[in-house]
Write an enzyme that holds these catalytic residues in place. Structure first.
Site, mmCIF file in Angstrom:
data_model
loop_
_atom_site.group_PDB
_atom_site.id
_atom_site.type_symbol
_atom_site.label_atom_id
_atom_site.label_comp_id
_atom_site.label_asym_id
_atom_site.label_seq_id
_atom_site.Cartn_x
_atom_site.Cartn_y
_atom_site.Cartn_z
ATOM 1 N N HIS A 182 -0.634 8.444 1.857
ATOM 2 C CA HIS A 182 -2.082 8.262 1.759
ATOM 3 C C HIS A 182 -2.401 6.937 1.082
ATOM 4 C CE1 HIS A 182 -1.026 9.735 -2.250
ATOM 5 N NE2 HIS A 182 -2.091 9.064 -2.662
ATOM 6 N N HIS B 276 -3.042 0.336 -0.592
ATOM 7 C CA HIS B 276 -1.641 0.425 -0.176
ATOM 8 C C HIS B 276 -1.235 1.875 0.049
ATOM 9 C CE1 HIS B 276 -1.502 1.280 -4.483
ATOM 10 N NE2 HIS B 276 -0.382 1.937 -4.230
#
Length: 192
Positions: free
Chosen positions: A48, A135
């Site tokens: 995620h 990220h």
């Protein structure tokens, strides 16, 4: 909160669920394993992009948190992001966290994270101590190797794939000895 009150460990995120993208991220992890660095990989189902980590909160705060996230997302429509380049925190020379970053769409993601930050701070949550850097974490490194450092440097231009961001999720992180279990508590859909 009093001792004994049940608390939930919460964060706000965009889940990566596209199977072909997950396959690519897992391929990168297989390459990272070959570097013989001592690390813990992030499980495929846990991939995620964290927009905001809130930590432990009382379950009674959840409904106002949902309203805050709905409010933060109200001006955003679905958008596309591009996952690309391997990097590391704090740096490729001293990798503690290895990740894949975001190229196209990073600006909108930053605006979305900023809107969520504003709403959660208004609710009384702590302001983020670092600037938001979108990220997907691949691994948490205990002991790095020169091969790992080289792998990161060699893959700074790597293209991974595209993701359509169509919802933001409030997630619970349940800590377990075998690794965390992430459970979606609320989904907030972005407009079409």
């Amino acid at each position: 909160m009093h001792k004994g009150d049940k608390v939930v460990r919460v964060f706000i995120a965009i889940d990566i669920e596209d199977p072909s993208l997950l396959n690519k991220l897992c391929e990168i992890q297989k390459e990272i394993i070959k570097t013989r660095a001592k690390m813990k990989l992030v499980e495929r189902e846990n991939m995620h992009i964290t927009l905001k980590f809130l930590g432990e909160i009382s379950p009674t705060k959840l409904s106002s948190l949902e309203k805050a996230v709905v409010n933060a997302c109200k001006d955003f429509t679905k958008f596309k992001i591009e996952l690309a380049h391997v990097g590391a925190f704090p740096s490729p020379a001293r990798p503690r966290v290895v990740w894949v970053g975001v190229n196209k769409g990073a600006e909108i993601l930053k605006q979305l994270a900023s809107a969520i930050e504003k709403e959660t701070v208004r609710m009384g949550f702590k302001k983020a101590d670092k600037p938001f850097h979108p990220h997907v974490t691949l691994a948490r490194v205990k002991i790095a190797t020169p091969e790992l450092r080289n792998f990161i440097l060699k893959n700074q231009e790597l293209f991974v794939g595209e993701v359509i961001v169509n919802e933001v999720r409030i997630k619970e992180s349940i800590l377990r000895p075998q690794g965390p279990l992430y459970k979606t508590l609320y989904r907030v859909e972005l407009r079409s």
